[in-house]
Write a protein that holds these residues in place. Structure first.
Motif, PDB file in Angstrom:
ATOM      1  N   VAL A   1       0.715  -1.086  -0.022  1.00  0.00           N
ATOM      2  CA  VAL A   1      -0.062   0.176   0.059  1.00  0.00           C
ATOM      3  C   VAL A   1       0.564   1.378  -0.099  1.00  0.00           C
ATOM      4  N   ARG A   2       0.227   2.333  -0.631  1.00  0.00           N
ATOM      5  CA  ARG A   2       0.897   3.602  -0.271  1.00  0.00           C
ATOM      6  C   ARG A   2      -0.092   4.530   0.632  1.00  0.00           C
ATOM      7  N   ALA A   3       0.173   5.075   1.640  1.00  0.00           N
ATOM      8  CA  ALA A   3      -0.692   5.945   2.325  1.00  0.00           C
ATOM      9  C   ALA A   3      -0.060   7.465   2.545  1.00  0.00           C
ATOM     10  N   PRO A   4      -0.921   8.479   2.850  1.00  0.00           N
ATOM     11  CA  PRO A   4      -0.534   9.616   3.162  1.00  0.00           C
ATOM     12  C   PRO A   4      -0.093   9.347   4.871  1.00  0.00           C
ATOM     13  N   LEU A   5       0.856  10.294   4.980  1.00  0.00           N
ATOM     14  CA  LEU A   5       1.404  10.221   6.318  1.00  0.00           C
ATOM     15  C   LEU A   5       2.264  11.525   6.780  1.00  0.00           C
TER      16      LEU A   5
ATOM     17  N   ARG B   1     -10.247  -3.256   2.309  1.00  0.00           N
ATOM     18  CA  ARG B   1     -10.104  -2.677   3.678  1.00  0.00           C
ATOM     19  C   ARG B   1      -8.729  -2.166   4.258  1.00  0.00           C
ATOM     20  N   LEU B   2      -7.971  -2.885   3.649  1.00  0.00           N
ATOM     21  CA  LEU B   2      -6.557  -2.282   4.074  1.00  0.00           C
ATOM     22  C   LEU B   2      -6.201  -1.139   3.399  1.00  0.00           C
ATOM     23  N   GLN B   3      -6.542  -1.024   2.110  1.00  0.00           N
ATOM     24  CA  GLN B   3      -6.481   0.551   1.432  1.00  0.00           C
ATOM     25  C   GLN B   3      -7.396   1.777   2.254  1.00  0.00           C
ATOM     26  N   ARG B   4      -8.427   1.350   2.909  1.00  0.00           N
ATOM     27  CA  ARG B   4      -9.205   2.251   3.537  1.00  0.00           C
ATOM     28  C   ARG B   4      -8.369   2.546   4.986  1.00  0.00           C
ATOM     29  N   ALA B   5      -7.731   1.494   5.395  1.00  0.00           N
ATOM     30  CA  ALA B   5      -6.930   1.626   6.477  1.00  0.00           C
ATOM     31  C   ALA B   5      -5.875   2.501   6.348  1.00  0.00           C
ATOM     32  N   ALA B   6      -5.062   2.521   5.224  1.00  0.00           N
ATOM     33  CA  ALA B   6      -4.044   3.159   4.926  1.00  0.00           C
ATOM     34  C   ALA B   6      -4.510   4.786   4.649  1.00  0.00           C
ATOM     35  N   ALA B   7      -5.717   4.850   3.918  1.00  0.00           N
ATOM     36  CA  ALA B   7      -6.060   6.491   3.917  1.00  0.00           C
ATOM     37  C   ALA B   7      -6.169   6.947   5.120  1.00  0.00           C
TER      38      ALA B   7
END
Length: 210
Positions: free
Chosen positions: A28-32, A59-65
């Motif tokens: 995944v890529r996520a904002p941080l 769901r993993l992508q939603r968690a990352a977002a």
């Protein structure tokens, strides 16, 4: 970077305000936006835990977002851009080392440390990672009941870094004003050493009408 042995190894990389993390069968890529390598490592661990639970990719992508919305008040928190002020309640050797890494990664031209420590804390452990980064230090007493006297903390700073420009200002608001007046636009003011100081500096910039 990576953590963990064997096939369950998790790799992560931070690029500015974005985190890339991957493990067995997921990536995944996520904002941080929150700064600090320790924050990125903890976020990657959280994503690995979600993946380990067997959650679907969506769901993993939603968690990352959601990581982009996470706020960590008083931990590597930028409360002002001009003056540039970072607040961190680091009061242990480990948290001071993590803060030093965060400050180094921000690459400020100058660092003005605004310090207050509570009685009974590992003063040397907190000071040693931070003083080498500082151009100037202002010490204060954030809480009259629990904080070290400003003069006592100043002596400890002088013992560790006798050539460092040092001011002692017991009143926290006056100490903050002094630090923020140090070449604003170039200087990063790092208010740290206790949660009492972190709380008072946060209020100065974030309270209604501040």
């Amino acid at each position: 970077m990576a953590s963990g042995p064997g096939p369950a190894r998790v790799a992560w990389h931070r690029d500015g305000a974005r985190l890339s993390a991957a493990g067995p069968g997921w990536a995944v890529r996520a904002p941080l936006p929150a700064p600090g390598a320790h924050v990125a490592a903890n976020a990657a661990l959280a994503l690995a835990a979600v993946a380990r639970l067997g959650c679907a990719a969506e769901r993993l992508q939603r968690a990352a977002a959601v990581l982009g919305e996470v706020a960590l008040p008083g931990r590597g928190e930028i409360v002002s851009r001009l003056p540039w002020v970072l607040v961190d309640g680091a009061h242990t050797a480990a948290s001071a080392r993590a803060l030093a890494e965060t400050v180094t990664a921000l690459q400020p031209a100058r660092v003005h440390l605004l310090l207050s420590l509570s009685q009974g804390k590992d003063v040397t452990g907190v000071l040693d990672p931070l003083l080498p980064l500082a151009s100037r230090v202002t010490v204060t007493c954030a809480d009259p009941d629990y904080s070290l006297a400003a003069e006592a903390l100043a002596r400890a700073v002088h013992e560790r870094a006798p050539d460092l420009a040092l001011a002692t200002v017991a009143a926290t608001e006056a100490a903050l004003a002094r630090a923020c007046d140090d070449q604003p636009g170039e200087t990063l003011v790092v208010a740290t050493g206790s949660v009492y100081l972190a709380g008072r500096v946060r209020v100065a910039f974030t309270a209604p009408g501040a």
